[in-house]
Design a protein around this motif. Structure first.
Motif, PDB file in Angstrom:
ATOM      1  N   GLU A   1     -59.434  62.372-111.405  1.00 56.07           N
ATOM      2  CA  GLU A   1     -59.637  61.851-110.055  1.00 56.07           C
ATOM      3  C   GLU A   1     -58.419  60.986-109.767  1.00 56.07           C
ATOM      4  O   GLU A   1     -58.078  60.115-110.566  1.00 56.07           O
ATOM      5  CB  GLU A   1     -60.895  60.993-109.986  1.00 56.07           C
ATOM      6  CG  GLU A   1     -62.175  61.756-110.224  1.00 56.07           C
ATOM      7  CD  GLU A   1     -63.384  60.834-110.213  1.00 56.07           C
ATOM      8  OE1 GLU A   1     -63.385  59.832-109.461  1.00 56.07           O
ATOM      9  OE2 GLU A   1     -64.321  61.123-110.964  1.00 56.07           O
ATOM     10  N   ARG A   2     -57.781  61.230-108.641  1.00 55.83           N
ATOM     11  CA  ARG A   2     -56.553  60.493-108.356  1.00 55.83           C
ATOM     12  C   ARG A   2     -56.429  60.263-106.864  1.00 55.83           C
ATOM     13  O   ARG A   2     -56.870  61.070-106.057  1.00 55.83           O
ATOM     14  CB  ARG A   2     -55.351  61.284-108.851  1.00 55.83           C
ATOM     15  CG  ARG A   2     -54.069  60.489-108.681  1.00 55.83           C
ATOM     16  CD  ARG A   2     -52.865  61.112-109.314  1.00 55.83           C
ATOM     17  NE  ARG A   2     -53.062  61.336-110.727  1.00 55.83           N
ATOM     18  CZ  ARG A   2     -52.330  62.179-111.440  1.00 55.83           C
ATOM     19  NH1 ARG A   2     -51.369  62.875-110.862  1.00 55.83           N
ATOM     20  NH2 ARG A   2     -52.556  62.342-112.721  1.00 55.83           N
ATOM     21  N   SER A   3     -55.757  59.155-106.514  1.00 52.51           N
ATOM     22  CA  SER A   3     -55.439  58.898-105.110  1.00 52.51           C
ATOM     23  C   SER A   3     -54.018  58.359-105.007  1.00 52.51           C
ATOM     24  O   SER A   3     -53.515  57.700-105.918  1.00 52.51           O
ATOM     25  CB  SER A   3     -56.426  57.909-104.489  1.00 52.51           C
ATOM     26  OG  SER A   3     -56.295  56.640-105.077  1.00 52.51           O
ATOM     27  N   TYR A   4     -53.392  58.694-103.891  1.00 49.29           N
ATOM     28  CA  TYR A   4     -52.068  58.186-103.531  1.00 49.29           C
ATOM     29  C   TYR A   4     -52.204  57.621-102.123  1.00 49.29           C
ATOM     30  O   TYR A   4     -52.688  58.314-101.224  1.00 49.29           O
ATOM     31  CB  TYR A   4     -51.029  59.310-103.498  1.00 49.29           C
ATOM     32  CG  TYR A   4     -50.765  59.974-104.819  1.00 49.29           C
ATOM     33  CD1 TYR A   4     -49.751  59.522-105.661  1.00 49.29           C
ATOM     34  CD2 TYR A   4     -51.499  61.091-105.224  1.00 49.29           C
ATOM     35  CE1 TYR A   4     -49.482  60.146-106.868  1.00 49.29           C
ATOM     36  CE2 TYR A   4     -51.241  61.720-106.423  1.00 49.29           C
ATOM     37  CZ  TYR A   4     -50.229  61.249-107.245  1.00 49.29           C
ATOM     38  OH  TYR A   4     -49.969  61.877-108.440  1.00 49.29           O
ATOM     39  N   GLU A   5     -51.765  56.374-101.943  1.00 49.31           N
ATOM     40  CA  GLU A   5     -51.919  55.725-100.649  1.00 49.31           C
ATOM     41  C   GLU A   5     -50.695  54.879-100.343  1.00 49.31           C
ATOM     42  O   GLU A   5     -50.230  54.114-101.203  1.00 49.31           O
ATOM     43  CB  GLU A   5     -53.167  54.835-100.677  1.00 49.31           C
ATOM     44  CG  GLU A   5     -53.427  54.092 -99.406  1.00 49.31           C
ATOM     45  CD  GLU A   5     -54.642  53.163 -99.497  1.00 49.31           C
ATOM     46  OE1 GLU A   5     -54.923  52.495 -98.492  1.00 49.31           O
ATOM     47  OE2 GLU A   5     -55.296  53.107-100.554  1.00 49.31           O
ATOM     48  N   LEU A   6     -50.176  55.013 -99.115  1.00 50.16           N
ATOM     49  CA  LEU A   6     -49.097  54.123 -98.675  1.00 50.16           C
ATOM     50  C   LEU A   6     -49.674  52.729 -98.464  1.00 50.16           C
ATOM     51  O   LEU A   6     -50.701  52.579 -97.803  1.00 50.16           O
ATOM     52  CB  LEU A   6     -48.475  54.634 -97.376  1.00 50.16           C
ATOM     53  CG  LEU A   6     -47.544  55.826 -97.528  1.00 50.16           C
ATOM     54  CD1 LEU A   6     -47.282  56.487 -96.182  1.00 50.16           C
ATOM     55  CD2 LEU A   6     -46.230  55.416 -98.176  1.00 50.16           C
ATOM     56  N   VAL A   7     -49.032  51.717 -99.053  1.00 46.43           N
ATOM     57  CA  VAL A   7     -49.539  50.344 -98.974  1.00 46.43           C
ATOM     58  C   VAL A   7     -48.396  49.372 -98.699  1.00 46.43           C
ATOM     59  O   VAL A   7     -47.223  49.735 -98.782  1.00 46.43           O
ATOM     60  CB  VAL A   7     -50.269  49.934-100.283  1.00 46.43           C
ATOM     61  CG1 VAL A   7     -51.516  50.781-100.510  1.00 46.43           C
ATOM     62  CG2 VAL A   7     -49.345  49.982-101.479  1.00 46.43           C
ATOM     63  N   LEU A   8     -48.786  48.132 -98.403  1.00 40.91           N
ATOM     64  CA  LEU A   8     -47.844  47.033 -98.189  1.00 40.91           C
ATOM     65  C   LEU A   8     -46.764  47.418 -97.170  1.00 40.91           C
ATOM     66  O   LEU A   8     -45.575  47.474 -97.474  1.00 40.91           O
ATOM     67  CB  LEU A   8     -47.237  46.567 -99.517  1.00 40.91           C
ATOM     68  CG  LEU A   8     -48.255  46.063-100.545  1.00 40.91           C
ATOM     69  CD1 LEU A   8     -47.585  45.794-101.876  1.00 40.91           C
ATOM     70  CD2 LEU A   8     -48.970  44.826-100.035  1.00 40.91           C
ATOM     71  N   ASN A   9     -47.233  47.700 -95.958  1.00 41.37           N
ATOM     72  CA  ASN A   9     -46.367  48.052 -94.835  1.00 41.37           C
ATOM     73  C   ASN A   9     -45.558  49.321 -95.113  1.00 41.37           C
ATOM     74  O   ASN A   9     -44.399  49.425 -94.744  1.00 41.37           O
ATOM     75  CB  ASN A   9     -45.440  46.879 -94.474  1.00 41.37           C
ATOM     76  CG  ASN A   9     -44.911  46.977 -93.068  1.00 41.37           C
ATOM     77  OD1 ASN A   9     -45.537  47.555 -92.198  1.00 41.37           O
ATOM     78  ND2 ASN A   9     -43.737  46.402 -92.852  1.00 41.37           N
TER      79      ASN A   9
END
Length: 175
Positions: free
Chosen positions: A49-57
């Motif tokens: 199970e994996r996620s990739y998310e753009l974070v910190l602006n």
């Protein structure tokens, strides 16, 4: 009125800066989302199970990973592994850097070694690995099958030896 004029002047500049930041991530944009998959390798057959998310602006991609290997004859206790990481873009080196923090205490820092001309093969090589004997190396290769599927190959090399397959996972987008 002055605030309104200033806003009209700076809004396009801010918009261009944001578009430039977004374009940095184009080679890795396919990753953004949630993924599930299966793996085979030294720990046995497992699930991911994996996620990739753009974070910190949108300055970083945050990676959260959990892999589970049920008990098997080669791995009687089974295994649950978690790691969190961040991908950044190092402007000075003009390269992506992946840092992984593993529940076992390992910290891997990888530098993007190559992206194929068609963007379908992305290779990261370790620059450093904390809390493991000196001289070990690691390599992560992502092979993009489609916008909804990729294969990740993780390889390790003992000091003075060639890379050997540790695990190979096929992940499919769920969101």
């Amino acid at each position: 009125m002055k605030k309104f004029i200033a806003l009209l002047f700076f809004a396009p500049i801010l918009s261009m800066a944001q578009n430039k930041q977004d374009s940095v991530w184009l080679p890795l944009k396919f990753m953004i989302g949630k993924w599930r998959g299966t793996s085979e390798g030294q720990p046995g057959k497992g699930t991911y199970e994996r996620s990739y998310e753009l974070v910190l602006n949108k300055k970083f991609i945050e990676v959260k990973n959990k892999s589970t290997y049920p008990p098997s004859k080669d791995n009687p206790k089974g295994e649950v592994h978690e790691d969190h990481g961040f991908i950044s873009y190092d402007k000075g080196r003009k390269s992506f850097v992946l840092r992984q923090f593993h529940m076992e205490g390992f910290v891997n820092q990888f530098k993007n070694e190559s992206i194929s001309p068609d963007g379908k093969t992305i290779v990261f090589l370790s620059e450093s690995i904390e809390n493991i004997p000196a001289g070990f190396r690691a390599k992560e290769t992502y092979q993009v099958i489609s916008e909804n599927e990729f294969i990740e190959t993780f390889e390790l090399a003992e000091p003075g030896k060639d890379f050997e397959l540790y695990s190979k996972a096929t992940l499919k987008r769920v969101k």
